[in-house]
Scaffold this motif. Structure first.
Motif, PDB file in Angstrom:
ATOM      1  N   UNK A 136      18.138  53.055  68.189  1.00 55.56           N
ATOM      2  CA  UNK A 136      17.361  52.552  67.055  1.00 55.56           C
ATOM      3  C   UNK A 136      18.283  51.939  66.020  1.00 55.56           C
ATOM      4  N   UNK A 137      19.401  52.605  65.760  1.00 57.24           N
ATOM      5  CA  UNK A 137      20.377  52.069  64.813  1.00 57.24           C
ATOM      6  C   UNK A 137      20.954  50.748  65.307  1.00 57.24           C
ATOM      7  N   UNK A 138      21.268  50.684  66.591  1.00 59.76           N
ATOM      8  CA  UNK A 138      21.794  49.435  67.161  1.00 59.76           C
ATOM      9  C   UNK A 138      20.801  48.300  66.959  1.00 59.76           C
ATOM     10  N   UNK A 139      19.531  48.572  67.210  1.00 59.82           N
ATOM     11  CA  UNK A 139      18.486  47.564  67.042  1.00 59.82           C
ATOM     12  C   UNK A 139      18.379  47.121  65.583  1.00 59.82           C
ATOM     13  N   UNK A 140      18.434  48.075  64.659  1.00 62.75           N
ATOM     14  CA  UNK A 140      18.336  47.749  63.233  1.00 62.75           C
ATOM     15  C   UNK A 140      19.567  46.982  62.742  1.00 62.75           C
ATOM     16  N   UNK A 141      20.726  47.338  63.262  1.00 65.71           N
ATOM     17  CA  UNK A 141      21.947  46.620  62.895  1.00 65.71           C
ATOM     18  C   UNK A 141      21.874  45.176  63.383  1.00 65.71           C
ATOM     19  N   UNK A 142      21.384  44.988  64.601  1.00 62.80           N
ATOM     20  CA  UNK A 142      21.273  43.628  65.145  1.00 62.80           C
ATOM     21  C   UNK A 142      20.324  42.772  64.314  1.00 62.80           C
ATOM     22  N   UNK A 143      19.207  43.356  63.879  1.00 65.04           N
ATOM     23  CA  UNK A 143      18.266  42.625  63.021  1.00 65.04           C
ATOM     24  C   UNK A 143      18.923  42.251  61.695  1.00 65.04           C
ATOM     25  N   UNK A 144      19.717  43.191  61.157  1.00 67.29           N
ATOM     26  CA  UNK A 144      20.374  42.958  59.878  1.00 67.29           C
ATOM     27  C   UNK A 144      21.441  41.869  60.006  1.00 67.29           C
ATOM     28  N   UNK A 152      31.401  42.824  58.285  1.00 62.31           N
ATOM     29  CA  UNK A 152      32.467  43.391  59.114  1.00 62.31           C
ATOM     30  C   UNK A 152      32.131  44.826  59.528  1.00 62.31           C
ATOM     31  N   UNK A 153      31.654  45.631  58.584  1.00 61.41           N
ATOM     32  CA  UNK A 153      31.326  47.037  58.880  1.00 61.41           C
ATOM     33  C   UNK A 153      30.144  47.127  59.847  1.00 61.41           C
ATOM     34  N   UNK A 154      29.156  46.249  59.669  1.00 60.72           N
ATOM     35  CA  UNK A 154      28.019  46.227  60.595  1.00 60.72           C
ATOM     36  C   UNK A 154      28.478  45.927  62.021  1.00 60.72           C
ATOM     37  N   UNK A 155      29.369  44.963  62.174  1.00 64.61           N
ATOM     38  CA  UNK A 155      29.867  44.606  63.500  1.00 64.61           C
ATOM     39  C   UNK A 155      30.651  45.761  64.119  1.00 64.61           C
ATOM     40  N   UNK A 156      31.487  46.411  63.313  1.00 64.81           N
ATOM     41  CA  UNK A 156      32.272  47.540  63.823  1.00 64.81           C
ATOM     42  C   UNK A 156      31.358  48.707  64.215  1.00 64.81           C
ATOM     43  N   UNK A 157      30.360  49.002  63.372  1.00 62.27           N
ATOM     44  CA  UNK A 157      29.429  50.089  63.671  1.00 62.27           C
ATOM     45  C   UNK A 157      28.652  49.788  64.953  1.00 62.27           C
ATOM     46  N   UNK A 158      28.242  48.544  65.114  1.00 62.90           N
ATOM     47  CA  UNK A 158      27.508  48.123  66.313  1.00 62.90           C
ATOM     48  C   UNK A 158      28.365  48.362  67.559  1.00 62.90           C
ATOM     49  N   UNK A 159      29.624  47.951  67.500  1.00 60.59           N
ATOM     50  CA  UNK A 159      30.521  48.135  68.638  1.00 60.59           C
ATOM     51  C   UNK A 159      30.758  49.619  68.934  1.00 60.59           C
ATOM     52  N   UNK A 160      30.926  50.420  67.881  1.00 61.66           N
ATOM     53  CA  UNK A 160      31.177  51.858  68.066  1.00 61.66           C
ATOM     54  C   UNK A 160      29.985  52.546  68.704  1.00 61.66           C
ATOM     55  N   UNK A 161      28.789  52.205  68.233  1.00 64.73           N
ATOM     56  CA  UNK A 161      27.592  52.833  68.778  1.00 64.73           C
ATOM     57  C   UNK A 161      27.390  52.473  70.248  1.00 64.73           C
ATOM     58  N   UNK A 162      27.630  51.222  70.602  1.00 59.53           N
ATOM     59  CA  UNK A 162      27.471  50.797  72.004  1.00 59.53           C
ATOM     60  C   UNK A 162      28.500  51.486  72.901  1.00 59.53           C
ATOM     61  N   UNK A 163      29.707  51.721  72.361  1.00 58.76           N
ATOM     62  CA  UNK A 163      30.770  52.327  73.166  1.00 58.76           C
ATOM     63  C   UNK A 163      30.779  53.855  73.074  1.00 58.76           C
ATOM     64  N   UNK A 164      29.922  54.396  72.189  1.00 59.08           N
ATOM     65  CA  UNK A 164      29.931  55.849  71.972  1.00 59.08           C
ATOM     66  C   UNK A 164      31.242  56.303  71.351  1.00 59.08           C
TER      67      UNK A 164
END
Length: 342
Positions: free
Chosen positions: A9-17, A65-77
């Motif tokens: 859900x967070x990944x989806x919301x980050x992508x929208x943002x 920048x933080x959104x992109x890093x968070x997105x990558x971290x969440x996808x990679x666990x």
């Protein structure tokens, strides 16, 4: 969205943002920016951040920048610290404080907390005494047998349970006081099982979370020993009520409203000949701002007013001039026994 939001859900919301950020960036370059003024505080936070005003550009860039890093971290666990984000900054233009503020902005927009994004502060809080941490991976951090200071786990979600025989928790503002009390054998001299903690100044989220857990789940009294100055009292209020920059819903598991302030109290300057220094201009600015807080308890408000009237402050570190063991043998036991706390 709550603090238990699932990663997908967070990944989806980050992508929208991120799409919203990019759309505004493109429209600004075409001369049709939707949001004209970042300074309008009535605008939603996201609109303040993505304003095309030049003053908003650094804030925009850091959040992106933080959104992109968070997105990558969440996808990679994966996980990272605020320090890692600072050193990885591709533009090499961010200050550590800018990264911290950017994480607060992103969390406010997403209505989540940093650890749900895989972002943690570098280990800061210290703990000693009658407690064991049983970790999810089977490891155990045993403060009973360690004897000295242990750095609190960065990721408190990795803690399965806490085990303690303590009768209370003592939280001190500074590492110097924490170390001094250990060197003076506080656990032996008080003659009871206790937990000693410090956030080393302004506390990180992990320190605040563990204090909340010790108070709410283990029902332990939490006592606080801080300087009698605006900064010490502000730190007390952060422990009790949370950061003013974080929403109440998000910070509810990070606060300890039942924390009791042992001292040092400004009113004690009238009674005791404690060593003191004059308040600075910065102290007075902070003091005036704090007196406007509506949620401060009457007792603490009176102490702030006394501080303002006396124009003097007390640092705990200086009390050794009265007696080397004054805090340990006289001040703290007396306060606890007679319940002289706010």
């Amino acid at each position: 969205m709550n603090t238990g939001t699932m990663p997908y859900t967070l990944v989806n919301n980050i992508e929208k943002l991120i799409i919203t950020f990019l759309e505004n960036l493109i429209s600004c370059k075409q001369g049709i920016c939707k949001f004209k003024s970042r300074r309008n505080q009535n605008l939603p936070l996201i609109e303040q951040i993505i304003s095309c005003k030049s003053t908003g550009a650094p804030r925009f860039s850091i959040c992106f920048y933080i959104l992109m890093e968070a997105h990558n971290r969440l996808l990679a666990g994966d996980k990272c610290t605020l320090r890692e984000l600072y050193y990885k900054d591709p533009a090499k233009c961010c200050k550590p404080v800018s990264i911290s503020k950017g994480v607060i902005d992103v969390c406010a927009i997403l209505q989540t907390v940093p650890w749900n994004l895989g972002i943690f502060a570098t280990g800061k809080g210290l703990i000693a005494g009658a407690i064991r941490f049983h970790m999810i991976n089977g490891d155990m951090i045993d403060c009973f047998t360690h004897g000295g200071a242990v750095v609190l786990p960065q990721d408190h979600n990795s803690i399965n349970r806490l085990e303690t025989s303590a009768t209370f928790v003592l939280v001190v503002e500074k590492e110097t006081v924490f170390s001094k009390l250990i060197s003076q054998k506080i656990f032996e001299n008080l003659g009871m099982d206790i937990i000693l903690m410090t956030g080393r100044g302004y506390p990180d989220l992990s320190t605040r979370y563990i204090i909340n857990r010790l108070s709410t789940i283990h029902k332990l009294p939490i006592y606080a020993l801080f300087d009698a100055d605006p900064f010490g009292i502000e730190i007390l209020l952060i422990y009790q009520f949370g950061s003013r920059k974080m929403s109440r819903e998000i910070s509810k598991n990070l606060i300890c409203p039942k924390m009791r302030w042992i001292g040092i109290h400004p009113t004690e300057l009238v009674i005791f000949n404690f060593p003191h220094v004059a308040l600075s201009a910065n102290d007075n600015r902070k003091l005036q701002r704090m007196l406007r807080y509506s949620y401060i308890k009457d007792g603490i408000r009176f102490e702030l007013q006394t501080l303002q009237h006396l124009q003097r402050k007390i640092h705990i570190d200086e009390l050794h001039s009265i007696s080397e063991l004054f805090l340990l043998n006289d001040y703290m036991p007396n306060k606890i026994k007679r319940n002289l706390m706010l």
